[in-house]
Design an enzyme around this catalytic site. Structure first.
Site, mmCIF file in Angstrom:
data_model
loop_
_atom_site.group_PDB
_atom_site.id
_atom_site.type_symbol
_atom_site.label_atom_id
_atom_site.label_comp_id
_atom_site.label_asym_id
_atom_site.label_seq_id
_atom_site.Cartn_x
_atom_site.Cartn_y
_atom_site.Cartn_z
ATOM 1 N N HIS A 274 0.801 -1.220 0.000
ATOM 2 C CA HIS A 274 0.000 0.000 0.000
ATOM 3 C C HIS A 274 0.827 1.259 0.000
ATOM 4 O O HIS A 274 0.302 2.354 -0.073
ATOM 5 C CB HIS A 274 -0.920 0.001 1.227
ATOM 6 N N ARG A 275 2.144 1.105 0.124
ATOM 7 C CA ARG A 275 2.960 2.291 0.214
ATOM 8 C C ARG A 275 2.848 3.175 -1.035
ATOM 9 O O ARG A 275 2.770 4.391 -0.904
ATOM 10 C CB ARG A 275 4.417 1.909 0.501
#
Lengths: 336, 605
Positions: A274-275
C-alpha cells in the site's frame, strides 16, 4: 558555503522532488539515480539553505516534536514539568558509507560510565537525523548490516536501542535521501521501497544550459559569497514559497474521487503493498500546495505518479528498470 | 488505529488473535512483500492485549548481553559484587516478543531466541548466571522473503505462519488509503471490543472438550499435510482449540481444525507436488527447506512473493540468422543455497554468502573475547569485567582496570565472492539449442548471486578470442542483460577463455585480496583453437588448467553442455573438469543435482 539551490541549472524534477519532501516530510524521502557529475549531491546540500524552522523540545538532542513521539529523556521530563520548546532549522545530515553500527544508532557513553559509574546513552547519527534529512551518497554501496539497521528504524520512525545493557528509544523520523549510480550495483528491493519518491537524473544536453552550468560554477568558485548574494532574492522567494506550501498543506482536501483515481492507477500498475498509494496521495497534495493551488487536479496526480511509482514498478528480477511507457499509458487511461 | 480497522489479511489477523488467546499456539511469523502491512499489523496487536502485557520489541541492533541478560554495570559498581541485569527475553514473560525482519537478525542471536520459543526453560547467559525463561510468551516475527530466508530449523519453531500475499482489490486499497487520509500520524489505539472477545474466549477455553474423536481428526489433517516431526500436530491442536473457543464451540469441530490448518502448515509443508517428483525421497525432504514459503497451489504460487524471484519462462522463439544467433534464456530453476563454510581467515570485504571474521575495525561487533591478536579493546566489556572488583581494589576516583579485565572486540562481516561465468559461445553451443539450457542455468545462478550479494563477471569465448563482456559488478541485472544478448557462433577458443579467466582472477585478486572466486565454466569442452598460432590448443588448455587449479581461494564448476543422449559423445568436459579439479555437472543434472552441495564441499581453507 553551499551553492545556491536556485542557481542549479535545469534538473527541475530533482528540485521539485526535494522540495516536496520539505513541504510534507511524511512523503518518505527521495532516491536520486543518475550518472556522476549531474548535481545530485550539490542539490541535496543546497537544499539545506532553504529548510524552514520547526518547533522542537528545548535542548533535546533528538529534536523531539513536542506534539509527537518523544524520546526516553523527554518522556521522563514531561512527567515533572511542561516541556519547553524552541525553534530549530531543519538540516541535512550526511551518512558516510563507512559508518559503524555504534556511530549510527548510538551506544553506551563510555566516558560518562568511567567518570561517574553510570550508564548513559550516547546518541548516534540517527538521533541527529530525527525530523531532518538523512543523506546517503552512493546508497547502493552501503554495507548490508547498516542497511538492515536503517530499515529497522525507518519502518516505524523509532530507533530502539538495546545494546550493552542500555535501553533507549527515541524517534527517528528521518527523511531518507539517497543518491546512486545504478551502474555500480543495485539497491535491495526493501530499501528501494522505503524511498517515497525517485527521480532519474541525466546530464544536460542543451548547449546554452551547459554553458550556464559552467559560468555559474566558475563564478561560485571565484567568490562564493558574492555569488550567493546575487541569488539571495530568488532564494528568499523560494523559501517563502516553501513556507507557504507547508502552511497551506493541511487545508488541501483529499477527496474520494482523488483517492479513486490514485487507486485506479496503482491497481493498473499491479504494485506491491500500500505504500505506493499512500505516497502518491501525499505527493499529490504536497505538489498542489507547492503550486499554490486549492484542490488536487489531474495534473498533480499525474506528476505525483511520475515521482512515486517508477522505482516500485514490478519487474522480473533482472528486467530493465523503468518501463515508463507503461506508466504513461496507464496514466493516460486513468486520467484522460 | 485499531487492530480491527486493519483491512483484509484474515489469516494474519487470526494468527495474532489465536496467540493472544492461547500463547501455546507458538507465536506467529508473518511473511509478506514490502509494504504489505506486516509490521503495522503486529504493532496494532498491542491494542488487543491488556495494557500490563509486556510487549518487547527486539531491534536488529541488539547485542547478545542485552538479549539474554548480562552484568549490570551500574549496580555492580555501586555494590562491589556481580549483579545481573535481566535480558529482554525474560522481560517478555506473559507477553509478546516482537522481531521485525527476523530473517535479518544475526544467526547467533536468532538461535537463543528461537530455542526459547520452542519451550526451553533455562538459559545460560554469562558464566555463573542461569536465567529462568518464561514459558508463557510468544515470538511474533515478520519477514520479507525477498531479503533472504530463515533457516527451516527455526521456521519450524513458529507455531503459526501467515503469508500475506493477498492482492488487495481496488475497494480494499481505497479503504487503506482512507485510513491514512484520516490519520496522517500512525498511532496504535487499544481495541476494547476485540480485547473483550479474546477475554471471553480465554475463559471459555478450558471448557472446550477434547475427546479421542477430535484428536483423531487433528491427526488426520496433519497426515494430509506431511511435515517433519510432531510440532505441526501439537500446534494444530492448540490453535484449533483456541479457534473453537473463539467460535464459542463446546468441542473442536472439524471446521475449526480446517480453518487453522493453513496457518499451522503453510511453513512446514513438504513439497510432494509434481515439480519435485523426480527427486529421490531424501532429496525431497531437504528440498522442502528452500521454497517452503510459497503455497502449494500452482495458481496461488504465481502471485506469491517467491514468484517474483523465479523468472517465468520466457518465450523460446529463436531466429536462426546465419552463423550467429542469440538464444533465449531457458527455464531457470530454483538453485539451492550455494554457501561456503565460515573459515578462519580474516578478511575485509562485505557480501552475504559466507561469514568470516574481519580484520580491521569495520563489520558487526559480534561478541567480546578475552584474547585477541588485534588490540581492538571492547571498552564496554572491559568495563563490565572490572566493575565488580572496584570496591575490593579500593577505587577512589578512577577505575582500576587490570590486565585480566581486558576484553577485545570480535567483529564479523561477510566476505565477498566473485562468481565468474566463463561461457562457451562457439557454434557447437548453438546446435540443438544447448545455449538455451545453459542460459537457464546461468540465470538461476545469477538469482542466487543476487540474493547473496555476490559480484559477478562474465567471460565469453568464441570465434578466436575470449572477451570479458561483463567486468566484475554487483549489478546482477547488468549480467542478466548481457546474458540475454550473448551471441553464439564460430570456433571454440577454450584456451583463450581459460587465460582470460586466469587474468581476471589475478587482476581482481590484487585489488581485493579477500575475495573468493567461483568460476563456472559452461562449455562442452571441445576446444579447437589455440592462443598462439603454432601451438597445440590441448597443451595450452592443460597448462592453463594447472595454473588455475593452483590458485588459492578459487573453486571451479564445469557445466557440460554436450548432449549426453548422443552416442558419439566425447566427454571432453569431463577431462577438463579433472584437470581443473572442478566439480562436474551436465546441464541436465544441474536441475536435479543441487548445486549447493557441490559448492559447499569445496571449502579448501
Amino acid at each position: 558555503m553551499n551553492f545556491p539551490f536556485v542557481a542549479i541549472v535545469g534538473q527541475e524534477e530533482l528540485k521539485t522532488a526535494l522540495m516536496l519532501n520539505v513541504v510534507d516530510p511524511g512523503i518518505g524521502g527521495l532516491l536520486i539515480a543518475g550518472e556522476k557529475g549531474t548535481a545530485k549531491s550539490t542539490a541535496v546540500r543546497a537544499l539545506a539553505d532553504l529548510l524552514p524552522e520547526q518547533t522542537v523540545v528545548h535542548e533535546c538532542r533528538f529534536y523531539c516534536d513536542p506534539e509527537g513521539e518523544l524520546c526516553s529523556l523527554c518522556r521522563e521530563r514531561i512527567e515533572q514539568s511542561e516541556l519547553e520548546t524552541s525553534r530549530k532549522k531543519m538540516k541535512v545530515v550526511e551518512l558516510p558509507l563507512g559508518i559503524t553500527e555504534d556511530r549510527l544508532i548510538g551506544t553506551l557513553d563510555i566516558e560518562h560510565a568511567l567518570k561517574h559509574g553510570e550508564k548513559r546513552f550516547e546518541p548516534g547519527l540517527l538521533a541527529d537525523a530525527n525530523r531532518n534529512f538523512l543523506y546517503v551518497d552512493e546508497v547502493n554501496l552501503l554495507e548490508d548490516h547498516i542497511i538492515d539497521l536503517l530499515l529497522d528504524s525507518a519502518a516505524m520512525g523509532i530507533n530502539t536501542v538495546e545494546r550493552e545493557g542500555i535501553s533507549f528509544t527515541h524517534p527517528a523520523r528521518f527523511i531518507l535521501v539517497g543518491s546512486m549510480n545504478p551502474e555500480e550495483g543495485e539497491l535491495r528491493p526493501q530499501l528501494l521501497d522505503r524511498f517515497g519518491l525517485s527521480v532519474g537524473v541525466t546530464g544536460l544536453h542543451d548547449k546554452t544550459q551547459r554553458m550556464a552550468v559552467l559560468q555559474r560554477k566558475a563564478a561560485f568558485d571565484e567568490n562564493p559569497a558574492a555569488f550567493c548574494a546575487r541569488w539571495e532574492n530568488e532564494q528568499n522567494a523560494l523559501r517563502q514559497r516553501i513556507v507557504n506550501a507547508r502552511d497551506g498543506l493541511p487545508h488541501i482536501e483529499v477527496t474520494d474521487p482523488v483517492l479513486e483515481k490514485i487507486v485506479a492507477i496503482t491497481a493498473a500498475m499491479h504494485l506491491d503493498g500500500h505504500r505506493p498509494d499512500i505516497v502518491m496521495m501525499k505527493a499529490a497534495r504536497a505538489l498542489t500546495a507547492l503550486r499554490g493551488q486549492k484542490s488536487i487536479g489531474n495534473q498533480e496526480i499525474h506528476d505525483a505518479a511520475i515521482f512515486a511509482l517508477p522505482h516500485r514498478q514490478k519487474r522480473l528480477p533482472f528486467e530493465e528498470r523503468g518501463g515508463r511507457d507503461k506508466l504513461l499509458k496507464v496514466l493516460e487511461d486513468c486520467l484522460g | 488505529m485499531k487492530f480491527s480497522q486493519f483491512v483484509g489479511q484474515d489469516n494474519a489477523k487470526l494468527g495474532v488473535i489465536l496467540n493472544a488467546l492461547e500463547p501455546r499456539c507458538g507465536g506467529l511469523l508473518l511473511v509478506g512483500a514490502k509494504g504489505s502491512g506486516k509490521s503495522t499489523l503486529i504493532r496494532l496487536a498491542r491494542g488487543i492485549f491488556p495494557v500490563i502485557t509486556p510487549f518487547v520489541e527486539i531491534p536488529l541492533n541488539i547485542t547478545e548481553d542485552s538479549l539474554l541478560g548480562g552484568i549490570d554495570i551500574e549496580q555492580s559498581m555501586r555494590e562491589g559484587r556481580r549483579i545481573f541485569l535481566q535480558g529482554l527475553i525474560p522481560r517478555a514473560a506473559g507477553g509478546i516478543l516482537f522481531v521485525d525482519d527476523i530473517n535479518l537478525l544475526p544467526q547467533e542471536l536468532l538461535a537463543p531466541l528461537m530455542a526459547f520459543n520452542g519451550g526451553g526453560d533455562e538459559l545460560q547467559t554469562c558464566p555463573g548466571s542461569v536465567q529462568q525463561l518464561p514459558r508463557d510468551c510468544c515470538v511474533m516475527g515478520t519477514m520479507n522473503p525477498e531479503e533472504g530466508d530463515i533457516q527451516p530449523h527455526y521456521l519450524d519453531r513458529f507455531g503459526l505462519c501467515a503469508v500475506m500475499d493477498e492482492l488487495p482489490d481496488c475497494e480494499k486499497r481505497l479503504d487503506v488509503l482512507r485510513i491514512f487520509r484520516e490519520m496522517p500520524n500512525f498511532q496504535v489505539e487499544s481495541d476494547p471490543s476485540l480485547m473483550a472477545m479474546v477475554a471471553t474466549a480465554k475463559k471459555h477455553l478450558p471448557e472446550v472438550k477434547v475427546g479421542t474423536a477430535e484428536l483423531e481428526n487433528i491427526s488426520a489433517v496433519a497426515v494430509r499435510n506431511p511435515s517433519h516431526g510432531h510440532r505441526g500436530e501439537l500446534f494444530l491442536f492448540y490453535a484449533a482449540r483456541a479457534y473453537a473457543a473463539l467460535q464459542g464451540h463446546d468441542r473442536i469441530a472439524q471446521s475449526d481444525i480446517e480453518r487453522v490448518s493453513e496457518l499451522v502448515f503453510v511453513h512446514r509443508r513438504l513439497h510432494t507436488s509434481e515439480e519435485h517428483s523426480d527427486l529421490p525421497q531424501d532429496e525431497k525432504h531437504r528440498e522442502s527447506a528452500t521454497d517452503q514459503m510459497s503455497p502449494p497451489e500452482p495458481e496461488k504460487k504465481a502471485q506469491s512473493m517467491d514468484a517474483d524471484f523465479s523468472l517465468k519462462p520466457r518465450g523460446s522463439a529463436v531466429t536462426a540468422s546465419g552463423a550467429e544467433e542469440t538464444m533465449s534464456i531457458g527455464n531457470p530453476f530454483q538453485v539451492r543455497r550455494l554457501s561456503f563454510k565460515k573459515d578462519r581467515l580474516k578478511r575485509h570485504a562485505a557480501g552475504k554468502r559466507s561469514k568470516t571474521h574481519s580484520l580491521g575495525k569495520g563489520g558487526r561487533h559480534v561478541r567480546s573475547t578475552m584474547n585477541s591478536a588485534e588490540q581492538d579493546i571492547a571498552i564496554d566489556a572491559t568495563l563490565r569485567a572490572c566493575a565488580p572488583y572496584q570496591k575490593s581494589r579500593g577505587r577512589e576516583v578512577k577505575l582500576i582496570i587490570e590486565r585480566d579485565d581486558w576484553r577485545f572486540r570480535q567483529r564479523e562481516r561477510k566476505t565477498g565472492h566473485l562468481v565468474i561465468f566463463a561461457v562457451d559461445g562457439s557454434g557447437s553451443m548453438g546446435a540443438r539449442r544447448r545455449m538455451v539450457a545453459a542460459k537457464g542455468a546461468i540465470q538461476s545462478l545469477l538469482t542466487d548471486c543476487y540474493q547473496k550479494r555476490d559480484k559477478v563477471a562474465m567471460i565469453v569465448f568464441r570465434q578466436d578470442c575470449a572477451e570479458l563482456v561483463l567486468p566484475p559488478t554487483s549489478s546482477v541485472e547488468l549480467a542478466s542483460k548481457r546474458l540475454s544478448t550473448l551471441p553464439v557462433g564460430g570456433k571454440t577458443p577454450l584456451a583463450a577463455g581459460l587465460l582470460e579467466t586466469f587474468r581476471l582472477i589475478k587482476r581482481f585478486g590484487v585489488r581485493h585480496p579477500e575475495t573468493r572466486f567461483l568460476t563456472v565454466l559452461i562449455t562442452d569442452g571441445k576446444g579447437n583453437q589455440s592462443i598462439t598460432v603454432d601451438s597445440d590448443h590441448r597443451e595450452e588448455e592443460q597448462e592453463l588448467c594447472k595454473l588455475l587449479s593452483a590458485e588459492p581461494k578459487c573453486d571451479f564448476v564445469v557445466v557440460d553442455t554436450e548432449s549426453k543422449d548422443n552416442f558419439i559423445k566425447t566427454d571432453m568436459a569431463v577431462r577438463l573438469a579433472e584437470n581443473l579439479g572442478a566439480e562436474y555437472y551436465t546441464v541436465e543434472a544441474l536441475r536435479a543435482e543441487l548445486l549447493s552441495e557441490l559448492i559447499q564441499s569445496k571449502n579448501r581453507d
